[in-house]
Design an enzyme around this catalytic site. Sequence first.
Site, PDB file in Angstrom:
ATOM      1  N   GLU A  16      46.071  63.022 -21.439  1.00  0.00           N
ATOM      2  CA  GLU A  16      45.663  62.722 -23.013  1.00  0.00           C
ATOM      3  C   GLU A  16      47.006  63.082 -23.892  1.00  0.00           C
ATOM      4  O   GLU A  16      47.386  62.228 -24.682  1.00  0.00           O
ATOM      5  CB  GLU A  16      44.224  63.445 -23.555  1.00  0.00           C
ATOM      6  CG  GLU A  16      43.205  62.679 -23.014  1.00  0.00           C
ATOM      7  CD  GLU A  16      41.961  63.451 -23.198  1.00  0.00           C
ATOM      8  OE1 GLU A  16      41.049  62.927 -22.850  1.00  0.00           O
ATOM      9  OE2 GLU A  16      42.053  64.616 -23.617  1.00  0.00           O
ATOM     10  N   ALA A  39      32.810  70.568 -20.807  1.00  0.00           N
ATOM     11  CA  ALA A  39      31.539  71.010 -21.956  1.00  0.00           C
ATOM     12  C   ALA A  39      30.331  70.561 -21.698  1.00  0.00           C
ATOM     13  O   ALA A  39      29.238  71.535 -22.179  1.00  0.00           O
ATOM     14  CB  ALA A  39      32.058  70.005 -23.199  1.00  0.00           C
ATOM     15  N   GLN A  40      29.869  69.689 -21.013  1.00  0.00           N
ATOM     16  CA  GLN A  40      28.217  69.403 -20.784  1.00  0.00           C
ATOM     17  C   GLN A  40      27.770  70.524 -19.986  1.00  0.00           C
ATOM     18  O   GLN A  40      26.367  70.731 -20.235  1.00  0.00           O
ATOM     19  CB  GLN A  40      28.335  68.065 -20.014  1.00  0.00           C
ATOM     20  CG  GLN A  40      28.171  66.897 -21.107  1.00  0.00           C
ATOM     21  CD  GLN A  40      26.822  66.810 -21.912  1.00  0.00           C
ATOM     22  OE1 GLN A  40      25.915  67.214 -21.633  1.00  0.00           O
ATOM     23  NE2 GLN A  40      27.233  66.409 -23.076  1.00  0.00           N
ATOM     24  N   ASP A  74      31.890  78.173 -18.881  1.00  0.00           N
ATOM     25  CA  ASP A  74      33.202  78.247 -18.089  1.00  0.00           C
ATOM     26  C   ASP A  74      33.406  79.635 -17.434  1.00  0.00           C
ATOM     27  O   ASP A  74      33.828  79.819 -16.348  1.00  0.00           O
ATOM     28  CB  ASP A  74      34.235  78.004 -18.834  1.00  0.00           C
ATOM     29  CG  ASP A  74      34.520  76.298 -19.065  1.00  0.00           C
ATOM     30  OD1 ASP A  74      33.739  75.715 -18.617  1.00  0.00           O
ATOM     31  OD2 ASP A  74      35.647  76.118 -19.832  1.00  0.00           O
ATOM     32  N   GLY A 134      31.234  85.161 -27.639  1.00  0.00           N
ATOM     33  CA  GLY A 134      31.927  83.884 -27.473  1.00  0.00           C
ATOM     34  C   GLY A 134      31.072  82.693 -28.115  1.00  0.00           C
ATOM     35  O   GLY A 134      30.074  82.531 -27.904  1.00  0.00           O
ATOM     36  N   GLY A 188      32.014  78.992 -28.430  1.00  0.00           N
ATOM     37  CA  GLY A 188      32.307  78.294 -27.943  1.00  0.00           C
ATOM     38  C   GLY A 188      31.065  77.221 -27.506  1.00  0.00           C
ATOM     39  O   GLY A 188      30.009  77.342 -28.210  1.00  0.00           O
ATOM     40  N   PHE A 189      31.225  76.246 -26.726  1.00  0.00           N
ATOM     41  CA  PHE A 189      30.323  75.126 -26.397  1.00  0.00           C
ATOM     42  C   PHE A 189      28.925  76.005 -26.154  1.00  0.00           C
ATOM     43  O   PHE A 189      27.762  75.696 -26.591  1.00  0.00           O
ATOM     44  CB  PHE A 189      30.455  74.261 -25.640  1.00  0.00           C
ATOM     45  CG  PHE A 189      31.301  72.974 -25.949  1.00  0.00           C
ATOM     46  CD1 PHE A 189      30.939  72.134 -26.977  1.00  0.00           C
ATOM     47  CD2 PHE A 189      32.651  72.880 -25.260  1.00  0.00           C
ATOM     48  CE1 PHE A 189      31.792  71.382 -27.488  1.00  0.00           C
ATOM     49  CE2 PHE A 189      33.586  71.981 -25.557  1.00  0.00           C
ATOM     50  CZ  PHE A 189      32.988  71.236 -26.752  1.00  0.00           C
TER      51      PHE A 189
END
Length: 426
Positions: free
Chosen positions: A167, A315-316, A297, A7, A9-10
């Site tokens: 959003e 994300a953090q 996550d 993975g 991602g972040f």
Amino acid sequence: MEIIIIGGGFAGLNLAKELVNEKGINVTLVDKNNYNFFPPLIYQVATAFLEPSSISYPFRKFFSGKKNLQFRLGNLLKVNSSENKIILNNGELEYDYLVFATGAETSYFGMENVKKNAIPMKTLNDAIVMRNTLLKNLEKAAICKDIRERRKLLTIVVAGGGPTGVEVSGMFAEMRKNILLKEYPELSTTASNIYLVDGANAVLSPMSKASQEDTLEALTKLGVVVKLNTTVVDYIDDTVYFGNGETIQTKNLIWAAGVSAKVFEGIPAESYGRGKRMATDAFNKVNGTENIYAIGDTCIQLTDADFPNGHPQVAQVAIQQGINLANNFKLMSQKKPLKPFKYNDKGSMAIIGKNKAVVDLPKPKMHFKGFFAWIIWLFIHLISLITYRNRVKTFFNWMIAYFAKDQSLRMIIRPDKKIKTEPKQQ
């Protein structure tokens, strides 16, 4: 030390970045896509205010020149922990340490009709599908003579009152106000309703009460109908069914209501915790394993005293866990004591519309709203993009959108599905 990261991602990419040119450590990152993308701005691609390349970047381009980093395109099928091996759809890889950074996927809470018919908001592919679907529905509405059918094509229901739901609802409302009637004059006599629904008693439930109230007020002023304490229970035949017996007719159900982690063959069942997340110790090692780790996550860590029920899936957390694990791998190679993970909460934020956002800071405890919060949101998201190229392109697009109240990216671009037929046997 052979480290495989599943993975990009972040969590996975920050882990890899921290190990660049580290002597004695070789990293292979495996991902089903050949690019990294920035999930917080997915909704702007979906609403045609950013192009996909503004928030994405190829892994191989990013890894170019970094001798100890390799990329492998592939899907993980199985983990063979007894042989320190993973089975991919296109081969096998051996590891000393395996790290899961697979994030989370959309959860439909077992509702098959919703899964089949709703529009998800999790991946870059989801965003492109959503953009195409909404634009095609607008074109259909423009020539539709049946007023009820046209109303269904124009009505949008967004399920989920978290940051993504808020959003995207705000963006739809801005588009309706500044774009729809200019570009689709045929629709000037037809009402287009936007609904935001959530099962909680407030939008942005993890944020402060002030942020919740400010967001509700701002959305209402934009014309979004917010329905709280309302859960979706089915979606069939263009009708959304709610738990309280109400229904809304629409062809556009945007699903931003929940996520769950993924389960992988070869990881013991007892290693999973709530929401299918892998349970880990304070160093992010998966419980019941010797050399398998999970970050972001996809993991749940109950050892942080400030977060006894696990960290939020934001994300953090993923970024900080990736960096902490990278430092621990360096310490392992030096045979030094490891450092347990401790989350530093830097706050939370959400954008609602032009000049409208909310920001909560924990230390010191502060709340901002309006234009100043909007500027903070723009700045944080801009510097969080992976490359300078992404930042420049996104900033340029934002400036056009701000002053023109519009973008010129509303093209329906989709692959041509050609039907392949086998030649007839003579």
